[in-house]
Design an enzyme around this catalytic site. Sequence first.
Site, PDB file in Angstrom:
ATOM      1  N   LYS A  68       0.320   7.848 -23.420  1.00 46.41           N
ATOM      2  CA  LYS A  68       0.812   8.159 -24.772  1.00 46.41           C
ATOM      3  C   LYS A  68       2.310   7.842 -24.862  1.00 46.41           C
ATOM      4  O   LYS A  68       2.675   6.686 -25.068  1.00 46.41           O
ATOM      5  CB  LYS A  68       0.543   9.624 -25.120  1.00 46.41           C
ATOM      6  CG  LYS A  68      -0.916   9.920 -25.475  1.00 46.41           C
ATOM      7  CD  LYS A  68      -1.784  10.097 -24.283  1.00 46.41           C
ATOM      8  CE  LYS A  68      -3.129  10.709 -24.603  1.00 46.41           C
ATOM      9  NZ  LYS A  68      -4.003  10.735 -23.410  1.00 46.41           N
TER      10      LYS A  68
ATOM     11  N   ASP B 151       1.753  20.784 -20.403  1.00 44.56           N
ATOM     12  CA  ASP B 151       1.098  19.512 -20.705  1.00 44.56           C
ATOM     13  C   ASP B 151       2.067  18.743 -21.607  1.00 44.56           C
ATOM     14  O   ASP B 151       2.116  18.944 -22.814  1.00 44.56           O
ATOM     15  CB  ASP B 151      -0.243  19.747 -21.412  1.00 44.56           C
ATOM     16  CG  ASP B 151      -0.956  18.431 -21.729  1.00 44.56           C
ATOM     17  OD1 ASP B 151      -0.293  17.369 -21.703  1.00 44.56           O
ATOM     18  OD2 ASP B 151      -2.171  18.464 -22.015  1.00 44.56           O
TER      19      ASP B 151
ATOM     20  N   PHE C  25      -7.117  21.832 -24.811  1.00 41.98           N
ATOM     21  CA  PHE C  25      -7.485  20.422 -24.883  1.00 41.98           C
ATOM     22  C   PHE C  25      -8.739  20.234 -24.044  1.00 41.98           C
ATOM     23  O   PHE C  25      -8.899  20.882 -23.003  1.00 41.98           O
ATOM     24  CB  PHE C  25      -6.364  19.472 -24.439  1.00 41.98           C
ATOM     25  CG  PHE C  25      -6.751  18.053 -24.712  1.00 41.98           C
ATOM     26  CD1 PHE C  25      -6.851  17.603 -26.013  1.00 41.98           C
ATOM     27  CD2 PHE C  25      -7.112  17.187 -23.694  1.00 41.98           C
ATOM     28  CE1 PHE C  25      -7.298  16.312 -26.301  1.00 41.98           C
ATOM     29  CE2 PHE C  25      -7.554  15.896 -23.969  1.00 41.98           C
ATOM     30  CZ  PHE C  25      -7.635  15.466 -25.273  1.00 41.98           C
ATOM     31  N   THR C  26      -9.608  19.342 -24.493  1.00 43.55           N
ATOM     32  CA  THR C  26     -10.943  19.203 -23.896  1.00 43.55           C
ATOM     33  C   THR C  26     -10.916  19.049 -22.372  1.00 43.55           C
ATOM     34  O   THR C  26     -11.528  19.835 -21.645  1.00 43.55           O
ATOM     35  CB  THR C  26     -11.666  18.001 -24.522  1.00 43.55           C
ATOM     36  OG1 THR C  26     -10.807  16.862 -24.457  1.00 43.55           O
ATOM     37  CG2 THR C  26     -12.029  18.270 -25.970  1.00 43.55           C
TER      38      THR C  26
ATOM     39  N   ARG D 147     -13.110  15.746 -33.937  1.00 42.47           N
ATOM     40  CA  ARG D 147     -12.437  16.820 -33.203  1.00 42.47           C
ATOM     41  C   ARG D 147     -12.906  18.133 -33.836  1.00 42.47           C
ATOM     42  O   ARG D 147     -12.184  18.790 -34.562  1.00 42.47           O
ATOM     43  CB  ARG D 147     -10.907  16.708 -33.286  1.00 42.47           C
ATOM     44  CG  ARG D 147     -10.319  15.461 -32.676  1.00 42.47           C
ATOM     45  CD  ARG D 147     -10.102  15.511 -31.169  1.00 42.47           C
ATOM     46  NE  ARG D 147     -11.298  15.377 -30.378  1.00 42.47           N
ATOM     47  CZ  ARG D 147     -11.282  15.195 -29.055  1.00 42.47           C
ATOM     48  NH1 ARG D 147     -10.162  15.130 -28.395  1.00 42.47           N
ATOM     49  NH2 ARG D 147     -12.394  15.099 -28.388  1.00 42.47           N
TER      50      ARG D 147
ATOM     51  N   PHE E 122     -18.804  15.009 -26.374  1.00 43.89           N
ATOM     52  CA  PHE E 122     -18.393  14.128 -27.468  1.00 43.89           C
ATOM     53  C   PHE E 122     -18.311  12.670 -27.045  1.00 43.89           C
ATOM     54  O   PHE E 122     -18.440  11.774 -27.868  1.00 43.89           O
ATOM     55  CB  PHE E 122     -17.042  14.581 -28.038  1.00 43.89           C
ATOM     56  CG  PHE E 122     -15.998  14.770 -26.985  1.00 43.89           C
ATOM     57  CD1 PHE E 122     -15.844  16.004 -26.374  1.00 43.89           C
ATOM     58  CD2 PHE E 122     -15.201  13.722 -26.574  1.00 43.89           C
ATOM     59  CE1 PHE E 122     -14.900  16.179 -25.369  1.00 43.89           C
ATOM     60  CE2 PHE E 122     -14.244  13.889 -25.586  1.00 43.89           C
ATOM     61  CZ  PHE E 122     -14.107  15.126 -24.977  1.00 43.89           C
TER      62      PHE E 122
ATOM     63  N   TYR F 248       0.836  -1.210   0.000  1.00 43.49           N
ATOM     64  CA  TYR F 248       0.000   0.000   0.000  1.00 43.49           C
ATOM     65  C   TYR F 248       0.865   1.252   0.000  1.00 43.49           C
ATOM     66  O   TYR F 248       0.569   2.233  -0.686  1.00 43.49           O
ATOM     67  CB  TYR F 248      -0.942   0.021   1.218  1.00 43.49           C
ATOM     68  CG  TYR F 248      -1.948   1.136   1.100  1.00 43.49           C
ATOM     69  CD1 TYR F 248      -3.145   0.937   0.413  1.00 43.49           C
ATOM     70  CD2 TYR F 248      -1.674   2.408   1.592  1.00 43.49           C
ATOM     71  CE1 TYR F 248      -4.052   1.968   0.251  1.00 43.49           C
ATOM     72  CE2 TYR F 248      -2.574   3.448   1.431  1.00 43.49           C
ATOM     73  CZ  TYR F 248      -3.764   3.225   0.760  1.00 43.49           C
ATOM     74  OH  TYR F 248      -4.648   4.250   0.588  1.00 43.49           O
TER      75      TYR F 248
HETATM   76  C1  P71 Z   1      -6.627  11.488 -26.807  1.00 43.83           C
HETATM   77  C2  P71 Z   1      -6.703  11.609 -25.339  1.00 43.83           C
HETATM   78  C3  P71 Z   1      -7.749  10.850 -24.587  1.00 43.83           C
HETATM   79  C4  P71 Z   1      -9.006  11.609 -24.770  1.00 43.83           C
HETATM   80  C5  P71 Z   1      -9.332  12.591 -23.880  1.00 43.83           C
HETATM   81  C6  P71 Z   1     -10.446  13.380 -24.114  1.00 43.83           C
HETATM   82  C7  P71 Z   1     -11.179  13.191 -25.251  1.00 43.83           C
HETATM   83  C8  P71 Z   1     -10.886  12.172 -26.128  1.00 43.83           C
HETATM   84  C9  P71 Z   1      -9.786  11.386 -25.877  1.00 43.83           C
HETATM   85  C10 P71 Z   1      -5.796  12.909 -23.556  1.00 43.83           C
HETATM   86  C11 P71 Z   1      -5.024  14.027 -23.182  1.00 43.83           C
HETATM   87  C12 P71 Z   1      -4.238  14.756 -24.142  1.00 43.83           C
HETATM   88  C13 P71 Z   1      -3.549  15.883 -23.759  1.00 43.83           C
HETATM   89  C14 P71 Z   1      -2.748  16.665 -24.718  1.00 43.83           C
HETATM   90  C15 P71 Z   1      -4.330  15.617 -21.532  1.00 43.83           C
HETATM   91  C16 P71 Z   1      -5.039  14.496 -21.858  1.00 43.83           C
HETATM   92  C17 P71 Z   1      -5.840  13.812 -20.799  1.00 43.83           C
HETATM   93  N1  P71 Z   1      -5.926  12.543 -24.809  1.00 43.83           N
HETATM   94  N2  P71 Z   1      -3.603  16.291 -22.476  1.00 43.83           N
HETATM   95  O1  P71 Z   1      -5.972  12.336 -27.430  1.00 43.83           O
HETATM   96  O2  P71 Z   1      -4.182  14.377 -25.425  1.00 43.83           O
HETATM   97  O3  P71 Z   1      -5.197  12.650 -20.407  1.00 43.83           O
HETATM   98  O4  P71 Z   1      -6.794  10.861 -21.112  1.00 43.83           O
HETATM   99  O5  P71 Z   1      -4.913  10.398 -19.532  1.00 43.83           O
HETATM  100  O6  P71 Z   1      -6.846  11.717 -18.784  1.00 43.83           O
HETATM  101  O7  P71 Z   1      -7.208  10.548 -27.345  1.00 43.83           O
HETATM  102  P1  P71 Z   1      -5.986  11.315 -19.943  1.00 43.83           P
END
Ligand code: P71
Length: 464
Positions: free
Chosen positions: A264, A221, A130-131, A388, A455, A78
Amino acid sequence: MAKKKEKKRSWAEPFKIKVVEPIKMTTREHREKAMKQAGYNTFLLKSEDVYIDLLTDSGTNAMSDRQWAGMMLGDEAYAGSKNFYYLESNVKKYYGMPYFVPMHQGRAAEHIISKILIKPGDYVAGNMYFTTTKLHQELAGATFVDVIIKEAHKPSNTHKFKGNIDIQKLEDLINKVGAKKLAYISMAGPVNMAGGQPFSMENLKAVRKLAKKYGVKMWFDATRVMENAYFIKVREKGYENKSLQVILKEMCSYFDGLWVSAKKDLMVNIGGIFATRSKKVFDAARNMVVVYEGLHTYGGLAGRDMEAMARGMEEMVSFDNIKARVGQVEYLGNRLKEFGIPFVKPIGGHAIFLDAKAFLPHIPQDEFPAQTLAAEIYIDSGVRTMERGIVSAGRNKKTGEHNYPKLELVRITLPRRVYTQAHIDVTAESVAEVFENRKKIKGLKMVYEPAYLRFFQGRFERLK
Ligand code: P71
């Protein structure tokens, strides 16, 4: 003496396949039904109904044998897992940040940093949005202001660093709202929503200079930072002989802190990083993580996940690895170019972004051209992509109207080390087929809209 003609030599990925996962092709009839049942939203499809899954490169990457071997070394205590200490030392080594808190994924870190640094009524400036990042900033009470260069909003503009911040715009904003009201500058590299476009080191240094002048914090980021580092190496003067590891360290050195969705660059299925050089912010984050995520030595992750992250970090800085990754994206782009298909230029780091406004000019933006196109590509071949555009951009907080982004895109995203060149060919040919029949395609209407990040769960019907 006549110059010897240089022979073009092909290159290949620096790995081979050891484990495979079967995938299956379905009939068009099956896909028509599946897409309708999923409300014309590719996020709502069952993965089993997908042939080639190019929805995202997030958590969908192939781990190496070394990462899988590390999974068996998970210390699932833990508190104080040895995998945590290994990961912490690698965060210091590669990102150069002394303080680290593990998080289960990127948005957890976004939530925590937004809560720590933002007071209601503040502003956050960023290179496009970013969303999830923007949502957490807004939920903490900030107004997000996009200060990316104008070229970023034009799909056909070939500026080498479309992720750059417009320094004048940023300074104007600081003068307008006052430096105290600017919680921080939120800089992403490369910029996902702009088409995977990088910023230059020169621009980053200029932003740093301005931030220093006004005493404004800068947060990074760094989710796909290796692609940005690669573009700096191959496009920016003075960096051609520097290793990606050195470029990464220099980039991070200009920031007060950073967050990473480890799903990523680090080539793992789950994980996130929160890291900073501020002891004060670290103490606050380390305390908040126990409320929202888990103890500060696991942050919502298993020990084995942290081991895979630490090992993935060592692999992500390999030049051959990132060259193969960006090279595969380029290959897809070049295939699409042969068919005359409109997409965002220059070709970005993680995906090709189809220009849905140019692809389906007869569909107005409030009939969701990108959402429509993603659905049509799936129906044609079982290739799954992501909208997007206007759906992702959500509504204006004050007026309740749709935001109308200039970029209305479909992202064809390549997971790392997963698909072969033949999968890419099948994808390009499917997009070409849809392009040929584009005039017959009708738009969509939204029939269900959730409150946040619409979305993901929004539902649509075809217009007659
Ligand atoms: C991507 C994602 C995952 C995603 C998130 C929201 C809508 C659709 C798909 C996530 C990112 C990202 C950047 C630049 C932060 C996050 C959040 N991307 N910054 O592109 O691209 O990270 O998903 O691990 O929470 O498909 P998280």
